[in-house]
Design an enzyme around this catalytic site. Sequence first.
Site, PDB file in Angstrom:
ATOM      1  N   GLU A  77      43.994 -20.619  -6.398  1.00 53.75           N
ATOM      2  CA  GLU A  77      45.584 -19.974  -5.883  1.00 53.75           C
ATOM      3  C   GLU A  77      44.832 -19.098  -4.101  1.00 53.75           C
ATOM      4  O   GLU A  77      44.110 -18.452  -4.522  1.00 53.75           O
ATOM      5  CB  GLU A  77      46.074 -18.689  -6.944  1.00 53.75           C
ATOM      6  N   ASP A 275      34.039 -19.109 -21.747  1.00 51.14           N
ATOM      7  CA  ASP A 275      35.658 -19.842 -21.913  1.00 51.14           C
ATOM      8  C   ASP A 275      36.566 -19.223 -21.352  1.00 51.14           C
ATOM      9  O   ASP A 275      36.890 -17.702 -22.185  1.00 51.14           O
ATOM     10  CB  ASP A 275      34.838 -20.507 -24.025  1.00 51.14           C
ATOM     11  N   HIS A 372      51.205 -13.954   1.094  1.00 52.24           N
ATOM     12  CA  HIS A 372      50.925 -15.198   0.217  1.00 52.24           C
ATOM     13  C   HIS A 372      51.320 -16.706   1.697  1.00 52.24           C
ATOM     14  O   HIS A 372      50.438 -17.459   1.336  1.00 52.24           O
ATOM     15  CB  HIS A 372      51.486 -15.471  -0.357  1.00 52.24           C
TER      16      HIS A 372
HETATM   17  C1  MEV Z   1      50.791 -13.838  -8.549  1.00 48.03           C
HETATM   18  O1  MEV Z   1      49.982 -14.694  -8.513  1.00 48.03           O
HETATM   19  C2  MEV Z   1      50.744 -12.570  -9.231  1.00 48.03           C
HETATM   20  C3  MEV Z   1      51.884 -11.275  -8.953  1.00 48.03           C
HETATM   21  O2  MEV Z   1      53.555 -11.881  -9.420  1.00 48.03           O
HETATM   22  C4  MEV Z   1      51.144 -10.150  -9.600  1.00 48.03           C
HETATM   23  C5  MEV Z   1      52.348  -9.383 -10.013  1.00 48.03           C
HETATM   24  O3  MEV Z   1      52.941  -9.350 -10.084  1.00 48.03           O
HETATM   25  O4  MEV Z   1      51.749  -8.298  -9.996  1.00 48.03           O
HETATM   26  C6  MEV Z   1      51.416 -11.693  -7.348  1.00 48.03           C
END
Ligand code: MEV
Length: 422
Positions: A77, A275, A372
């Site tokens: 990610e 793990d 993102h």
């Molecule tokens: C995304 O990978 C993770 C989040 O959704 C976590 C959150 O909302 O606290 C950004």
Amino acid sequence: MTKFYELSTSERLAQLRSEDAIDDDDLRVLVDEPALPTAVAANMVENQIGNFPVPLGLADHFLIDGEALRVPMAVEEPSVIAAASNAAHRIARTGGLHTSVHRDGTTAQIVFTGVSLNSEVLPTFVHEHEAEIRKVAHDAHPSLETHGGGLRKVSVSVSDEGFEEIDLLIDPGEAMGANVVNTIAEAVAKYCAERLDGLDLLMAILSNNAENQRVQSQARIDFDNLPTRDMDGEQVARRIVAAAHFAEISPLRAATHNKGIMNGINAVVLATGNDTRNINAAAYADLSEQRRTWTKWTIDEERRQLVGRIDIPLPLGSVGGAMSTLPMAKFSLKLLHHPDAKRLMGIIASVGLASNLSAMRALVTRGIQKGHMNLQFKSLAMSAGAKPDELEQVVAGLRADPAEASLGTAVSLLNQIRNTSK
Ligand code: MEV
């Protein structure tokens, strides 16, 4: 000085080499040799046909119990490493993360059914044969005690539902210990089953509930280290506390809040060859309606600080299994200065807490999509084949029309850039 995240991959490697953080052998593992030779992979799983690489990156700026670390994370990610580094930087400016760890052992369950249930048969047998049980446990894995581990406690638990069990608390030393614990449990189970008339042995297996392997990590962040362009630090801190509180009362939100914590934890667990399934089973087994998450965020009004704390079971090892076989896991442990299991628990819990902070700070300010999307555009540009000097232009093109961003658009943008520069 150029920031670590602004360097190209080869520049990062050169910097790590110049800092003596890695040596020529590490460089060979990272660049020249297949990270997982077929000879190793073929003996790790049944029917092996290939490997499944994911990117390994370093989360920067961690200061954990006074030690500065770059933490290896294996994850697909795009935002996870950036998020952990960003929060670690803010936390480091207020003294870093401070951990405390209890690692007392793993429990194995030896479960019986049968006609002698609810009698004194099992408790009496265990009481009278504890010395023999301890000897059987020792003989099943004689080297465990030389590595500082061993059987710590034998107890009996009786249920009304047609089952009785012997619980063994076994300290696996520095290993995660699944094999050791199961070997001992099966040996003790056999010894007991052969001597217990009227009780049938149903199974003997370790429990992934790891209440005896807990870690806490705490962070303080001055309000001054939290502001965004549009919001002052105190406002951000108070909104983070509200977001964390909402996760405690909303099951819908808690699931996502916890996913953000696990983004960081799983990536380091994977990078270090531990793990991931075991860690997730243990962590989620710790939650309930009364306790929906592992983190707690409060305000220290006097010091004007946001205070975060994570308390989570993390049954990790520092030797054995994939940690000792996978070249990349060995490399990751080296980068972390060869931590023992307790130290690794502290490091990984700290990354979980930092990941949580970063996610909440983004959510309660500008939202997560902006950050993102930038990383997503970069990833599309790279998949399209953009070279480092073409990357920024392709990303800018994708950013100009986010709704149309796709691999196809990235490829056409790249072709246009190359045609105009001819
Ligand atoms: C995304 O990978 C993770 C989040 O959704 C976590 C959150 O909302 O606290 C950004």
